[in-house]
Design a protein around this motif. Structure first.
Motif, short mmCIF file in Angstrom:
data_model
loop_
_atom_site.label_atom_id
_atom_site.label_comp_id
_atom_site.label_asym_id
_atom_site.label_seq_id
_atom_site.Cartn_x
_atom_site.Cartn_y
_atom_site.Cartn_z
N SER A 1 3.27 10.33 -7.02
CA SER A 1 4.03 10.80 -8.24
C SER A 1 3.06 10.83 -9.58
CB SER A 1 4.94 9.57 -8.61
OG SER A 1 5.66 9.84 -9.86
N VAL A 2 2.05 10.27 -9.82
CA VAL A 2 1.00 10.53 -10.82
C VAL A 2 0.59 11.93 -10.49
CG1 VAL A 2 -1.01 9.87 -11.79
CG2 VAL A 2 0.70 8.26 -11.60
N ASN A 3 0.12 12.05 -9.45
CA ASN A 3 -0.45 13.61 -9.22
C ASN A 3 0.32 14.42 -9.53
OD1 ASN A 3 -2.85 14.93 -8.13
ND2 ASN A 3 -2.06 14.84 -5.84
N GLU A 4 1.51 14.23 -8.93
CA GLU A 4 2.35 15.61 -9.32
C GLU A 4 2.58 15.85 -10.67
OE1 GLU A 4 6.08 14.61 -7.35
OE2 GLU A 4 5.21 14.58 -5.36
N SER A 5 2.70 14.66 -11.42
CA SER A 5 2.84 14.92 -13.11
C SER A 5 1.51 15.54 -13.39
CB SER A 5 3.07 13.55 -13.60
OG SER A 5 4.16 13.03 -13.29
N LEU A 6 0.31 15.29 -13.11
CA LEU A 6 -0.84 15.53 -13.55
C LEU A 6 -1.10 17.17 -13.16
CD1 LEU A 6 -3.59 12.85 -12.75
CD2 LEU A 6 -2.68 13.60 -14.98
N ASN A 7 -0.52 17.45 -12.00
CA ASN A 7 -0.48 19.06 -11.52
C ASN A 7 0.44 19.83 -12.58
OD1 ASN A 7 -2.34 18.82 -9.45
ND2 ASN A 7 -0.77 18.57 -7.96
N LEU B 1 1.04 -1.14 0.05
CA LEU B 1 -0.06 -0.03 0.04
C LEU B 1 0.93 1.18 0.25
CD1 LEU B 1 -2.87 -0.98 2.49
CD2 LEU B 1 -3.01 -0.62 -0.04
N ASN B 2 1.82 1.22 0.68
CA ASN B 2 2.93 2.32 0.69
C ASN B 2 3.39 2.59 -0.45
OD1 ASN B 2 2.49 3.03 3.38
ND2 ASN B 2 4.48 1.88 4.06
N SER B 3 3.95 1.69 -1.43
CA SER B 3 4.36 1.73 -2.85
C SER B 3 3.12 2.20 -3.70
CB SER B 3 4.82 0.24 -3.22
OG SER B 3 5.84 0.07 -2.70
N ILE B 4 2.00 1.85 -3.61
CA ILE B 4 1.07 2.41 -4.38
C ILE B 4 0.52 3.79 -4.12
CG2 ILE B 4 -1.57 2.16 -4.95
CD1 ILE B 4 -1.09 -1.27 -4.21
N ASN B 5 0.89 4.06 -2.73
CA ASN B 5 0.54 5.55 -2.40
C ASN B 5 1.66 6.35 -3.25
OD1 ASN B 5 -0.99 7.41 -1.11
ND2 ASN B 5 0.23 7.27 0.73
#
Length: 189
Positions: free
Chosen positions: A164-170, A155-159
């Protein structure tokens, strides 16, 4: 004569049923263990045979949880096989070599069933295989905490991935906004 297969099932149930509600630094607090018969397919499991001896090895008998488990194994073995059943309870001190010696000793002493909480799951495998080849039934205990820790790590790895995806989308969003919307002229006056 009782069937060894029945004994394995009942002993497994007795061990699974143990929990420790004590809460201090030396206990596996409210941990439920799972018992797995890793040699149910062995020939001895299908023969009619009286239970003579059980070996039980865990990491640390100063842990009250393991003490309760040992008591449960002994009580169930004696209930099933009678008062003449030999039950050997041993602590490996989480030392692979010591636990390997204990399992070899249980095998040499003709223990019908060996219950263990492995000090080193991979390292103990060859010794367990030898005991199985000698006709011993092995019940391996695995703490649910180990499974929960593994799930937690996943779960930590998924988080981390989602962050990382959220930062890229931002970053993409900021680029699109600055590209599509020209800056507004500032007027004074």
């Amino acid at each position: 004569m009782k069937r060894i297969g029945l004994i394995v099932g009942i002993l497994g149930f007795a061990v699974v049923s143990c929990t420790n509600g004590a809460q201090n630094d030396n206990t596996a607090t409210n941990t439920t263990n799972t018992a797995t018969n890793t040699s149910a397919e062995t020939k001895i499991a299908t023969e009619n045979k009286k239970l003579r001896a059980v070996g039980f090895t865990v990491g640390d008998l100063s842990n009250p949880f393991f003490v309760v488990m040992g008591q449960a194994v002994e009580a169930e073995a004696k209930r099933i096989g009678g008062k003449d059943v030999t039950v050997i309870v041993a602590s490996s001190a989480y030392d692979l070599n010591q636990q390997a010696n204990q399992i070899e000793n249980f095998t040499a002493a003709n223990a019908d069933i060996i219950v263990l909480n492995a000090a080193d799951k991979r390292g103990i495998r060859p010794i367990v295989e030898n005991a199985k080849r000698a006709g011993r039934i092995i019940i391996a205990l695995n703490s649910i905490n180990e499974s929960l820790n593994s799930i937690n790590e996943s779960l930590n790895s998924i988080n981390e991935f989602l962050n990382s995806v959220n930062e890229s989308l931002n970053s993409v969003n900021e680029s699109l906004v600055s590209t599509l919307l020209p800056p507004l002229p500032i007027q004074f006056g």
